[in-house]
Design a protein around this motif. Structure first.
Motif, PDB file in Angstrom:
ATOM      1  N   ARG A  43      16.470  46.737 -28.779  1.00  0.00           N
ATOM      2  CA  ARG A  43      17.446  46.080 -29.535  1.00  0.00           C
ATOM      3  C   ARG A  43      18.662  46.342 -29.005  1.00  0.00           C
ATOM      4  O   ARG A  43      18.661  47.201 -28.508  1.00  0.00           O
ATOM      5  CB  ARG A  43      17.158  46.136 -31.097  1.00  0.00           C
ATOM      6  CG  ARG A  43      17.931  45.755 -32.344  1.00  0.00           C
ATOM      7  CD  ARG A  43      16.907  46.631 -33.981  1.00  0.00           C
ATOM      8  NE  ARG A  43      16.647  47.752 -33.550  1.00  0.00           N
ATOM      9  CZ  ARG A  43      16.175  47.768 -33.776  1.00  0.00           C
ATOM     10  NH1 ARG A  43      15.991  47.720 -34.847  1.00  0.00           N
ATOM     11  NH2 ARG A  43      14.567  49.255 -33.301  1.00  0.00           N
ATOM     12  N   ARG A  44      19.957  44.998 -28.710  1.00  0.00           N
ATOM     13  CA  ARG A  44      20.752  45.421 -28.570  1.00  0.00           C
ATOM     14  C   ARG A  44      21.946  45.705 -29.628  1.00  0.00           C
ATOM     15  O   ARG A  44      21.931  45.298 -30.738  1.00  0.00           O
ATOM     16  CB  ARG A  44      21.711  44.134 -28.013  1.00  0.00           C
ATOM     17  CG  ARG A  44      20.595  43.424 -27.023  1.00  0.00           C
ATOM     18  CD  ARG A  44      22.042  43.825 -25.712  1.00  0.00           C
ATOM     19  NE  ARG A  44      21.408  42.356 -24.629  1.00  0.00           N
ATOM     20  CZ  ARG A  44      21.927  43.073 -23.450  1.00  0.00           C
ATOM     21  NH1 ARG A  44      22.621  43.687 -22.972  1.00  0.00           N
ATOM     22  NH2 ARG A  44      20.885  42.580 -22.556  1.00  0.00           N
ATOM     23  N   VAL A  45      22.389  46.767 -29.208  1.00  0.00           N
ATOM     24  CA  VAL A  45      23.780  47.428 -30.343  1.00  0.00           C
ATOM     25  C   VAL A  45      25.169  47.058 -29.412  1.00  0.00           C
ATOM     26  O   VAL A  45      24.971  46.618 -28.179  1.00  0.00           O
ATOM     27  CB  VAL A  45      23.357  48.373 -30.230  1.00  0.00           C
ATOM     28  CG1 VAL A  45      22.750  48.827 -31.313  1.00  0.00           C
ATOM     29  CG2 VAL A  45      23.328  49.483 -28.720  1.00  0.00           C
ATOM     30  N   TYR A  46      26.043  46.383 -29.686  1.00  0.00           N
ATOM     31  CA  TYR A  46      26.929  46.784 -29.298  1.00  0.00           C
ATOM     32  C   TYR A  46      29.216  47.293 -30.218  1.00  0.00           C
ATOM     33  O   TYR A  46      28.135  48.291 -31.118  1.00  0.00           O
ATOM     34  CB  TYR A  46      28.152  44.708 -29.892  1.00  0.00           C
ATOM     35  CG  TYR A  46      27.044  44.341 -29.495  1.00  0.00           C
ATOM     36  CD1 TYR A  46      26.546  43.625 -28.114  1.00  0.00           C
ATOM     37  CD2 TYR A  46      25.706  43.934 -30.612  1.00  0.00           C
ATOM     38  CE1 TYR A  46      25.769  42.647 -28.038  1.00  0.00           C
ATOM     39  CE2 TYR A  46      24.737  42.676 -29.752  1.00  0.00           C
ATOM     40  CZ  TYR A  46      25.366  41.901 -28.728  1.00  0.00           C
ATOM     41  OH  TYR A  46      24.164  41.367 -28.262  1.00  0.00           O
ATOM     42  N   PRO A  47      29.658  47.050 -29.751  1.00  0.00           N
ATOM     43  CA  PRO A  47      30.365  48.730 -29.735  1.00  0.00           C
ATOM     44  C   PRO A  47      30.874  48.235 -31.825  1.00  0.00           C
ATOM     45  O   PRO A  47      30.912  47.000 -32.023  1.00  0.00           O
ATOM     46  CB  PRO A  47      31.822  47.872 -28.838  1.00  0.00           C
ATOM     47  CG  PRO A  47      31.144  47.206 -27.684  1.00  0.00           C
ATOM     48  CD  PRO A  47      29.582  47.110 -28.509  1.00  0.00           C
ATOM     49  N   GLY A  48      30.220  49.891 -31.697  1.00  0.00           N
ATOM     50  CA  GLY A  48      31.107  49.644 -33.639  1.00  0.00           C
ATOM     51  C   GLY A  48      29.715  49.515 -34.709  1.00  0.00           C
ATOM     52  O   GLY A  48      29.740  49.783 -35.611  1.00  0.00           O
ATOM     53  N   ASP A  49      28.640  49.298 -33.141  1.00  0.00           N
ATOM     54  CA  ASP A  49      27.780  49.177 -35.019  1.00  0.00           C
ATOM     55  C   ASP A  49      26.874  50.873 -34.278  1.00  0.00           C
ATOM     56  O   ASP A  49      27.533  51.739 -33.908  1.00  0.00           O
ATOM     57  CB  ASP A  49      26.216  48.478 -33.839  1.00  0.00           C
ATOM     58  CG  ASP A  49      26.175  47.893 -33.320  1.00  0.00           C
ATOM     59  OD1 ASP A  49      27.150  46.177 -34.461  1.00  0.00           O
ATOM     60  OD2 ASP A  49      25.347  46.236 -33.273  1.00  0.00           O
TER      61      ASP A  49
END
Length: 178
Positions: A43-49
């Motif tokens: 699962r991808r996560v992004y800055p701020g997640d």
């Protein structure tokens, strides 16, 4: 996942619990990367997640500062910015009542396992964004007072030691009798 590990520059950071400093708040780097094929199985996560551990340091929130991917040992929370100030949500998720509720709802088995349904089922207060910012400012000051080695309690303890030594030395310094 081992077969997807890569040293290539286009590798996707693979976030693991060991990548975060003890007591850390942010995910800023990873020790390993995976290929795009490996990332597709994650699962991808992004800055701020937000990323929450679902076993080892059960329910502990971290804020991602990087794009990367997580495996089954993590949960992610994203898309909350209209409702929560990130630092408020961080403090809220770390709070004793929320952590206790996670533990209660995760079950009483030998191995508690936090899952998305448990996290979604926990009701939390949602003050206005301005009130959240105010609360964050206070909590961040307390955090600095308690944990920052250069200010707060450690500095106060050091100052009291110096004060003690000063008065001890003055009290134990006697004038010679004439």
């Amino acid at each position: 996942m081992q077969s997807f590990l890569t040293d290539a520059e286009d590798g996707v950071p693979w976030i693991k619990i060991g990548d975060i400093a003890a007591g850390g708040k942010y995910i800023t780097d990873t020790a390993e990367c995976v290929t795009e094929a490996g990332a597709a199985k994650s699962r991808r996560v992004y800055p701020g997640d937000f990323v929450l551990s679902n076993s080892m340091s059960f329910g502990r929130p971290y804020i991602s500062k990087i794009e990367g991917c997580i495996h089954d040992g993590w949960l992610s929370i994203s898309g909350f910015n209209a409702t929560f100030v990130p630092d408020f949500l961080y403090h809220l998720l770390r709070s004793t009542p929320v952590q206790a509720e996670f533990a209660r709802r995760a079950g009483a088995g030998t191995v508690q396992n936090l899952n998305a349904d448990v996290v979604k089922s926990v009701l939390v207060p949602v003050p206005s964004l301005d009130e959240q910012k105010y609360i964050v400012a206070i909590l961040d000051k307390f955090d600095a007072l308690v944990n920052d080695i250069s200010i707060g309690l450690p500095a106060e303890i050091k100052a009291r030691r110096q004060q003690y030594e000063h008065y001890r030395d003055r009290l134990l310094t006697f004038r010679e009798a004439a």
